[in-house]
Design a protein around this motif. Structure first.
Motif, PDB file in Angstrom:
ATOM      1  N   VAL A   1      55.538  94.272  83.382  1.00 11.05           N
ATOM      2  CA  VAL A   1      55.754  93.630  82.114  1.00 11.05           C
ATOM      3  C   VAL A   1      54.433  93.048  81.549  1.00 11.05           C
ATOM      4  N   LEU A   2      54.114  93.171  80.442  1.00  9.68           N
ATOM      5  CA  LEU A   2      52.986  92.836  79.748  1.00  9.68           C
ATOM      6  C   LEU A   2      53.372  91.682  78.945  1.00  9.68           C
ATOM      7  N   VAL A   3      52.887  90.386  78.890  1.00 10.93           N
ATOM      8  CA  VAL A   3      53.058  89.554  78.128  1.00 10.93           C
ATOM      9  C   VAL A   3      52.062  89.261  77.085  1.00 10.93           C
ATOM     10  N   HIS A   4      52.658  89.111  75.649  1.00 11.27           N
ATOM     11  CA  HIS A   4      52.019  88.795  74.628  1.00 11.27           C
ATOM     12  C   HIS A   4      52.122  87.443  74.117  1.00 11.27           C
ATOM     13  N   LEU A   5      51.230  86.653  74.010  1.00 10.97           N
ATOM     14  CA  LEU A   5      51.797  85.204  73.419  1.00 10.97           C
ATOM     15  C   LEU A   5      50.439  85.172  72.484  1.00 10.97           C
ATOM     16  N   GLU A   6      51.103  84.931  71.427  1.00 15.68           N
ATOM     17  CA  GLU A   6      50.004  84.828  70.197  1.00 15.68           C
ATOM     18  C   GLU A   6      49.751  83.459  70.062  1.00 15.68           C
ATOM     19  N   ARG A   7      48.582  82.917  70.396  1.00 18.06           N
ATOM     20  CA  ARG A   7      47.741  81.728  70.529  1.00 18.06           C
ATOM     21  C   ARG A   7      47.806  80.955  69.143  1.00 18.06           C
ATOM     22  N   ASP A   8      47.601  81.434  68.080  1.00 20.55           N
ATOM     23  CA  ASP A   8      47.646  80.753  66.915  1.00 20.55           C
ATOM     24  C   ASP A   8      49.276  80.584  66.360  1.00 20.55           C
ATOM     25  N   LEU A   9      49.959  81.108  66.930  1.00 23.79           N
ATOM     26  CA  LEU A   9      51.446  80.880  66.609  1.00 23.79           C
ATOM     27  C   LEU A   9      51.895  79.444  67.542  1.00 23.79           C
ATOM     28  N   ILE A  10      51.239  79.092  68.564  1.00 27.68           N
ATOM     29  CA  ILE A  10      51.728  78.062  69.429  1.00 27.68           C
ATOM     30  C   ILE A  10      52.122  76.695  68.880  1.00 27.68           C
ATOM     31  N   PRO A  11      51.022  76.219  68.080  1.00 28.59           N
ATOM     32  CA  PRO A  11      51.062  74.990  67.346  1.00 28.59           C
ATOM     33  C   PRO A  11      52.297  74.977  66.150  1.00 28.59           C
ATOM     34  N   THR A  12      52.450  76.293  65.710  1.00 29.97           N
ATOM     35  CA  THR A  12      53.467  76.192  64.466  1.00 29.97           C
ATOM     36  C   THR A  12      54.926  76.820  64.932  1.00 29.97           C
ATOM     37  N   VAL A  13      54.981  78.102  65.251  1.00 27.30           N
ATOM     38  CA  VAL A  13      56.242  78.578  65.451  1.00 27.30           C
ATOM     39  C   VAL A  13      56.759  77.996  67.107  1.00 27.30           C
ATOM     40  N   GLY A  14      55.845  77.846  67.852  1.00 28.45           N
ATOM     41  CA  GLY A  14      56.223  77.603  69.184  1.00 28.45           C
ATOM     42  C   GLY A  14      56.514  76.156  69.267  1.00 28.45           C
ATOM     43  N   LYS A  15      55.921  75.340  68.603  1.00 27.45           N
ATOM     44  CA  LYS A  15      56.068  73.805  68.433  1.00 27.45           C
ATOM     45  C   LYS A  15      57.330  73.705  67.934  1.00 27.45           C
ATOM     46  N   LYS A  16      57.808  74.214  66.709  1.00 29.85           N
ATOM     47  CA  LYS A  16      59.033  73.875  66.202  1.00 29.85           C
ATOM     48  C   LYS A  16      60.216  74.433  67.267  1.00 29.85           C
ATOM     49  N   ALA A  17      60.008  75.650  67.586  1.00 26.66           N
ATOM     50  CA  ALA A  17      61.131  76.058  68.644  1.00 26.66           C
ATOM     51  C   ALA A  17      61.223  75.163  69.678  1.00 26.66           C
ATOM     52  N   ILE A  18      60.378  74.690  70.343  1.00 24.26           N
ATOM     53  CA  ILE A  18      60.526  73.857  71.471  1.00 24.26           C
ATOM     54  C   ILE A  18      60.896  72.486  71.103  1.00 24.26           C
ATOM     55  N   GLY A  19      60.385  72.034  69.856  1.00 26.83           N
ATOM     56  CA  GLY A  19      60.916  70.833  69.302  1.00 26.83           C
ATOM     57  C   GLY A  19      62.309  70.537  69.106  1.00 26.83           C
ATOM     58  N   ASP A  20      62.605  71.695  68.422  1.00 27.10           N
ATOM     59  CA  ASP A  20      64.153  71.756  68.170  1.00 27.10           C
ATOM     60  C   ASP A  20      65.045  71.967  69.266  1.00 27.10           C
ATOM     61  N   PHE A  21      64.701  72.800  70.242  1.00 26.98           N
ATOM     62  CA  PHE A  21      65.470  72.908  71.147  1.00 26.98           C
ATOM     63  C   PHE A  21      65.259  71.551  72.318  1.00 26.98           C
ATOM     64  N   LEU A  22      64.429  70.858  72.347  1.00 25.03           N
ATOM     65  CA  LEU A  22      64.073  69.745  73.110  1.00 25.03           C
ATOM     66  C   LEU A  22      65.028  68.561  72.352  1.00 25.03           C
ATOM     67  N   GLU A  23      65.003  68.703  70.982  1.00 24.23           N
ATOM     68  CA  GLU A  23      65.975  67.487  70.348  1.00 24.23           C
ATOM     69  C   GLU A  23      67.237  67.779  70.667  1.00 24.23           C
ATOM     70  N   LYS A  24      67.827  69.021  70.831  1.00 23.59           N
ATOM     71  CA  LYS A  24      69.201  69.370  71.312  1.00 23.59           C
ATOM     72  C   LYS A  24      69.470  68.888  72.659  1.00 23.59           C
ATOM     73  N   LEU A  25      68.760  69.303  73.475  1.00 18.88           N
ATOM     74  CA  LEU A  25      68.588  68.873  74.784  1.00 18.88           C
ATOM     75  C   LEU A  25      69.144  67.345  74.886  1.00 18.88           C
ATOM     76  N   GLN A  26      68.085  66.721  74.284  1.00 19.78           N
ATOM     77  CA  GLN A  26      68.074  65.270  74.327  1.00 19.78           C
ATOM     78  C   GLN A  26      69.447  64.439  73.572  1.00 19.78           C
ATOM     79  N   VAL A  27      69.762  65.075  72.725  1.00 20.67           N
ATOM     80  CA  VAL A  27      71.063  64.676  71.861  1.00 20.67           C
ATOM     81  C   VAL A  27      72.296  64.756  72.726  1.00 20.67           C
ATOM     82  N   TYR A  28      72.405  65.927  73.291  1.00 20.08           N
ATOM     83  CA  TYR A  28      73.494  66.441  73.929  1.00 20.08           C
ATOM     84  C   TYR A  28      73.628  65.282  75.276  1.00 20.08           C
TER      85      TYR A  28
END
Length: 181
Positions: free
Chosen positions: A133-160
């Motif tokens: 398996v070759l992993v592609h991680l788009e470096r420039d999307l980490i602070p935007t798409v990645g941060k939002k995805a993890i931030g939103d998920f982390l918020e739900k984890l914490q609230v629940y």
């Protein structure tokens, strides 16, 4: 504390009215067998989320952060998390559909969240006659798409967790923990 006044952070039209922890219950007694992987997931999400903050990197001696660029520490941290999610599959038992290790379950869940974010953030590609398996991680999307995805998920984890909402927590965490054939 007015239970009827707790607004849902991801949907302002909703009021969170419980469930709340019953008297005499704890995190472990309420969340049972998902408590450990859930908490590990929350911790890992916090780590990759906070590494995006310049001040946090500076605490650990990385003062060479350039605004608008993804520092190598950030990229490697996120890349290792994606890899750990894949490696976590070694700790999954298909016959019983169970995870044998809380950390690896958590990391697989994070991989699933990042894949779900789409927009090219993380891609997995089978190569060498489907043996690698070759992993592609788009470096420039980490602070935007990645941060939002993890931030939103982390918020739900914490609230629940904060509300003692085992039903929604286990449904969400369980769906990300599922491994397809």
């Amino acid at each position: 504390f007015l239970e009827s006044k707790v607004k849902c952070p991801w949907d302002a039209s909703k009021v969170l009215d419980g469930p709340f922890y019953d008297e005499g219950t704890t995190w472990d007694s309420t969340f049972g067998k998902i408590a450990s992987p859930y908490e590990e997931c929350r911790a890992e999400c916090s780590g990759i989320y906070l590494c995006l903050e310049k001040d946090v990197l500076q605490v650990f001696g990385h003062s060479d952060v350039v605004k608008g660029q993804v520092h190598d520490i950030i990229y490697i941290n996120w890349l290792l998390m994606v890899r750990a999610g894949l490696m976590g599959l070694e700790f999954f038992t298909p016959e019983t559909k169970t995870w044998r290790q809380a950390h690896m379950n958590a990391r697989y869940v994070i991989l699933r969240v990042l894949l779900e974010a789409a927009q090219g953030l993380v891609k997995l590609e089978l190569i060498n006659n489907d043996t690698d398996v070759l992993v592609h991680l788009e470096r420039d999307l980490i602070p935007t798409v990645g941060k939002k995805a993890i931030g939103d998920f982390l918020e739900k984890l914490q609230v629940y967790k904060s509300m003692g909402d085992f039903e929604n927590a286990s449904q969400m965490f369980g769906s990300y923990s599922e491994v397809s054939e």
